[in-house]
Design an enzyme around this catalytic site. Structure first.
Site, mmCIF file in Angstrom:
data_model
loop_
_atom_site.group_PDB
_atom_site.id
_atom_site.type_symbol
_atom_site.label_atom_id
_atom_site.label_comp_id
_atom_site.label_asym_id
_atom_site.label_seq_id
_atom_site.Cartn_x
_atom_site.Cartn_y
_atom_site.Cartn_z
ATOM 1 N N ALA A 25 8.475 -5.101 12.381
ATOM 2 C CA ALA A 25 8.734 -5.909 11.180
ATOM 3 C C ALA A 25 10.235 -6.123 10.999
ATOM 4 O O ALA A 25 10.667 -7.207 10.591
ATOM 5 C CB ALA A 25 8.160 -5.192 9.958
ATOM 6 N N GLY A 81 2.648 -4.612 8.981
ATOM 7 C CA GLY A 81 2.734 -3.166 9.187
ATOM 8 C C GLY A 81 1.607 -2.370 8.571
ATOM 9 O O GLY A 81 1.832 -1.300 8.010
ATOM 10 N N GLN A 129 0.845 -1.193 0.000
ATOM 11 C CA GLN A 129 0.000 0.000 0.000
ATOM 12 C C GLN A 129 0.885 1.249 0.000
ATOM 13 O O GLN A 129 0.394 2.354 -0.201
ATOM 14 C CB GLN A 129 -0.894 0.046 1.234
ATOM 15 C CG GLN A 129 -1.837 -1.133 1.375
ATOM 16 C CD GLN A 129 -2.517 -1.122 2.713
ATOM 17 O OE1 GLN A 129 -3.551 -0.491 2.912
ATOM 18 N NE2 GLN A 129 -1.917 -1.807 3.668
ATOM 19 N N ASN A 130 2.178 1.040 0.249
ATOM 20 C CA ASN A 130 3.086 2.176 0.402
ATOM 21 C C ASN A 130 3.420 2.783 -0.949
ATOM 22 O O ASN A 130 3.469 2.089 -1.963
ATOM 23 C CB ASN A 130 4.379 1.727 1.103
ATOM 24 C CG ASN A 130 4.097 1.170 2.493
ATOM 25 O OD1 ASN A 130 3.034 1.421 3.045
ATOM 26 N ND2 ASN A 130 5.018 0.382 3.018
ATOM 27 N N HIS A 187 -1.377 1.564 -4.374
ATOM 28 C CA HIS A 187 -1.772 2.978 -4.285
ATOM 29 C C HIS A 187 -0.859 3.902 -5.070
ATOM 30 O O HIS A 187 -0.888 5.115 -4.866
ATOM 31 C CB HIS A 187 -1.813 3.415 -2.809
ATOM 32 C CG HIS A 187 -2.808 2.659 -2.002
ATOM 33 N ND1 HIS A 187 -2.710 2.477 -0.649
ATOM 34 C CD2 HIS A 187 -3.932 1.988 -2.364
ATOM 35 C CE1 HIS A 187 -3.723 1.758 -0.199
ATOM 36 N NE2 HIS A 187 -4.479 1.434 -1.226
HETATM 37 C C1 BV8 Z 1 -11.831 2.871 -3.444
HETATM 38 C C2 BV8 Z 1 -2.347 7.151 -1.071
HETATM 39 C C3 BV8 Z 1 -13.727 2.677 -4.884
HETATM 40 C C4 BV8 Z 1 -2.300 8.531 -0.574
HETATM 41 C C5 BV8 Z 1 -3.956 5.966 0.228
HETATM 42 C C6 BV8 Z 1 -15.157 -0.091 2.194
HETATM 43 C C7 BV8 Z 1 -15.354 0.081 3.555
HETATM 44 C C8 BV8 Z 1 -15.003 1.271 4.192
HETATM 45 C C9 BV8 Z 1 -14.442 2.328 3.441
HETATM 46 C C10 BV8 Z 1 -14.262 2.152 2.099
HETATM 47 C C11 BV8 Z 1 -14.597 0.952 1.479
HETATM 48 N N1 BV8 Z 1 -14.304 1.066 0.135
HETATM 49 C C12 BV8 Z 1 -13.787 2.295 -0.086
HETATM 50 C C13 BV8 Z 1 -13.748 2.991 1.087
HETATM 51 C C14 BV8 Z 1 -13.269 4.363 1.259
HETATM 52 C C15 BV8 Z 1 -11.752 4.412 1.439
HETATM 53 C C16 BV8 Z 1 -11.340 3.794 2.746
HETATM 54 O O1 BV8 Z 1 -10.916 2.633 2.785
HETATM 55 N N2 BV8 Z 1 -11.450 4.574 3.806
HETATM 56 C C17 BV8 Z 1 -11.016 4.063 5.110
HETATM 57 C C18 BV8 Z 1 -10.095 5.096 5.770
HETATM 58 C C19 BV8 Z 1 -12.255 3.794 5.936
HETATM 59 N N3 BV8 Z 1 -11.084 3.727 0.347
HETATM 60 C C20 BV8 Z 1 -10.878 4.382 -0.824
HETATM 61 O O2 BV8 Z 1 -11.287 5.510 -1.048
HETATM 62 C C21 BV8 Z 1 -10.107 3.613 -1.889
HETATM 63 N N4 BV8 Z 1 -10.828 3.722 -3.132
HETATM 64 O O3 BV8 Z 1 -12.199 1.994 -2.698
HETATM 65 O O4 BV8 Z 1 -12.401 3.119 -4.697
HETATM 66 C C22 BV8 Z 1 -14.580 3.752 -4.284
HETATM 67 C C23 BV8 Z 1 -14.651 4.974 -4.931
HETATM 68 C C24 BV8 Z 1 -15.480 5.970 -4.398
HETATM 69 C C25 BV8 Z 1 -16.194 5.752 -3.201
HETATM 70 C C26 BV8 Z 1 -16.069 4.529 -2.534
HETATM 71 C C27 BV8 Z 1 -15.268 3.525 -3.086
HETATM 72 C C28 BV8 Z 1 -8.729 4.234 -2.106
HETATM 73 C C29 BV8 Z 1 -7.840 3.904 -0.937
HETATM 74 C C30 BV8 Z 1 -6.424 4.431 -1.221
HETATM 75 C C31 BV8 Z 1 -6.270 5.769 -0.562
HETATM 76 N N5 BV8 Z 1 -4.867 6.200 -0.683
HETATM 77 N N6 BV8 Z 1 -2.713 6.339 0.052
HETATM 78 C C32 BV8 Z 1 -0.947 8.813 -0.024
HETATM 79 O O5 BV8 Z 1 -0.245 7.879 0.443
HETATM 80 O O6 BV8 Z 1 -0.604 9.995 -0.041
HETATM 81 S S1 BV8 Z 1 -4.318 5.071 1.615
HETATM 82 C C33 BV8 Z 1 -3.169 5.361 2.843
HETATM 83 O O7 BV8 Z 1 -3.586 4.485 3.920
HETATM 84 C C34 BV8 Z 1 -1.747 4.909 2.545
HETATM 85 O O8 BV8 Z 1 -1.533 4.454 1.238
HETATM 86 C C35 BV8 Z 1 -1.530 3.731 3.479
HETATM 87 O O9 BV8 Z 1 -0.756 2.786 2.914
HETATM 88 C C36 BV8 Z 1 -2.915 3.275 3.670
HETATM 89 C C37 BV8 Z 1 -3.164 2.316 4.784
HETATM 90 O O10 BV8 Z 1 -2.526 2.809 5.927
HETATM 91 P P1 BV8 Z 1 -1.377 1.859 6.556
HETATM 92 O O11 BV8 Z 1 -0.376 1.557 5.492
HETATM 93 O O12 BV8 Z 1 -2.018 0.715 7.234
HETATM 94 O O13 BV8 Z 1 -0.689 2.850 7.561
HETATM 95 P P2 BV8 Z 1 -1.218 3.239 9.016
HETATM 96 O O14 BV8 Z 1 -0.418 4.386 9.482
HETATM 97 O O15 BV8 Z 1 -2.715 3.303 9.012
HETATM 98 O O16 BV8 Z 1 -0.859 1.963 9.910
HETATM 99 C C38 BV8 Z 1 0.515 1.641 10.141
HETATM 100 C C39 BV8 Z 1 0.496 0.298 10.846
HETATM 101 O O17 BV8 Z 1 1.833 -0.135 11.044
HETATM 102 C C40 BV8 Z 1 -0.147 0.365 12.223
HETATM 103 O O18 BV8 Z 1 -0.991 -0.765 12.398
HETATM 104 C C41 BV8 Z 1 1.050 0.283 13.180
HETATM 105 O O19 BV8 Z 1 0.712 -0.399 14.390
HETATM 106 C C42 BV8 Z 1 2.008 -0.541 12.381
HETATM 107 N N7 BV8 Z 1 3.428 -0.322 12.683
HETATM 108 C C43 BV8 Z 1 4.052 0.826 13.040
HETATM 109 N N8 BV8 Z 1 5.379 0.604 13.171
HETATM 110 C C44 BV8 Z 1 5.590 -0.714 12.873
HETATM 111 C C45 BV8 Z 1 4.354 -1.308 12.561
HETATM 112 N N9 BV8 Z 1 4.230 -2.609 12.222
HETATM 113 C C46 BV8 Z 1 5.363 -3.348 12.183
HETATM 114 N N10 BV8 Z 1 6.595 -2.847 12.459
HETATM 115 C C47 BV8 Z 1 6.741 -1.550 12.810
HETATM 116 N N11 BV8 Z 1 7.971 -1.066 13.102
#
Ligand code: BV8
Ligand code: ZN
Length: 248
Positions: free
Chosen positions: A235, A191, A104-105, A122
């Site tokens: 990780a 992650g 996703q990164n 993404h």
């Molecule tokens: C779409 C690019 C059709 C931008 C990103 C169904 C249900 C609910 C909502 C939706 C659904 N379908 C669509 C949606 C809406 C939306 C969505 O999912 N919203 C969420 C927030 C509820 N999805 C979309 O809009 C997607 N499009 O489905 O199209 C559509 C069209 C119109 C209307 C509806 C549907 C598009 C999604 C893509 C968005 N773009 N990124 C940019 O990067 O600038 S998403 C963004 O979040 C990043 O790409 C990122 O990769 C992604 C996920 O986040 P994570 O990678 O998980 O990062 P996060 O910080 O959240 O978590 C980090 C994790 O690592 C934590 O758990 C932490 O504990 C852990 N961690 C930390 N350190 C460590 C570690 N783990 C291991 N080791 C470590 N050291």
């Protein structure tokens, strides 16, 4: 919920003999490289709000502000190197008969670590797409001058070649990820907070087709109850130990 310091025997065995392994990574795998995650305490969105920046509406309203955010992130990512977690996954790519990395990164660190052909759900922060002619180009200039950048081919305005909220993923890329997840013997989720869809649905596709789900995260996530194993910890700690233990 038990926390394992290493993989329990049944999961180790499944991974050791697995023909097809797929791994989904999120921002957490780049955290140890210094790339800020999205939702953590130091998360990118602590100071910003996704609807203000990572959406087509925000870009249409204020391309300059959105580009300033991406230019700042590009500068941060340019200073970061892959960590032991990225390197371990690149090594797995060579050891496992059929291995696919799905991320996703947008930071490009998996490629830098040597993972070939990662599925970038993404997009990629180093690529731009022209609003005029649609051309996708690699652009590693930091800082970007001018902001917003313009297309060298047609002079049109460029946008990041990244999937924003409310935008659909490239159907071919999503289709490949779903097909690989459905075929996997073992599906690892590393992650990611597992809250962004459709990426968060891939583990379910894998599990429905009989894959063993191994999660690696520093905290529990919505996926944890459905994972066969959750290794709580960084990780960069767990992945090298798994690769060393199985294929060292
Ligand atoms: C779409 C690019 C059709 C931008 C990103 C169904 C249900 C609910 C909502 C939706 C659904 N379908 C669509 C949606 C809406 C939306 C969505 O999912 N919203 C969420 C927030 C509820 N999805 C979309 O809009 C997607 N499009 O489905 O199209 C559509 C069209 C119109 C209307 C509806 C549907 C598009 C999604 C893509 C968005 N773009 N990124 C940019 O990067 O600038 S998403 C963004 O979040 C990043 O790409 C990122 O990769 C992604 C996920 O986040 P994570 O990678 O998980 O990062 P996060 O910080 O959240 O978590 C980090 C994790 O690592 C934590 O758990 C932490 O504990 C852990 N961690 C930390 N350190 C460590 C570690 N783990 C291991 N080791 C470590 N050291
Ligand atoms: Zn153009």
């Amino acid at each position: 919920m038990a926390t394992y310091h290493d993989l329990p025997p049944h999961a180790r065995q499944r991974l050791a003999v697995a023909e097809r392994v797929a791994v989904l990574t999120g921002a957490g795998i780049s955290a140890e490289s210094g790339v800020p995650t999205f939702r953590g305490p130091q998360g990118l969105w602590r100071s910003f709000r996704p609807e203000e920046l990572a959406t087509p509406e925000a870009f249409a309203r204020d391309p300059q502000m959105v580009w300033e955010w991406y230019d700042w992130r590009r500068g941060k990512v340019a200073a970061c190197r892959p960590n032991a977690g990225h390197t371990a996954l690149a090594a797995m790519g060579v050891k496992v008969p059929s291995f696919t990395l799905i991320t996703q990164n947008v930071d490009g660190l998996h490629r830098l670590a040597g993972s070939t052909d990662p599925v970038e759900l993404h997009g990629n922060i180093w690529q731009t797409r022209c609003l005029g002619c649609g051309k996708v180009q690699e652009n590693r200039q930091t800082p970007l001058v001018p902001l917003p950048p313009t297309c060298p081919t047609c002079g049109g305005m460029l946008r990041p070649h990244i999937v924003w909220f409310g935008e659909s993923l490239d159907p071919a890329i999503l289709g490949r990820a779903q097909q690989v997840a459905g075929d996997a013997d073992v599906f690892m989720v590393v992650g990611t907070s597992s809250v962004v869809w459709p990426a968060a649905g891939l583990a379910e596709v894998a599990a429905m087709n009989g894959a063993t789900i191994i999660e690696i995260n520093v905290e529990e996530t919505p996926l944890t109850p459905d994972a066969d194993v959750t290794l709580l910890g960084p990780a960069g700690y767990h992945l090298p130990r798994i690769v060393e233990g199985l294929w060292g």
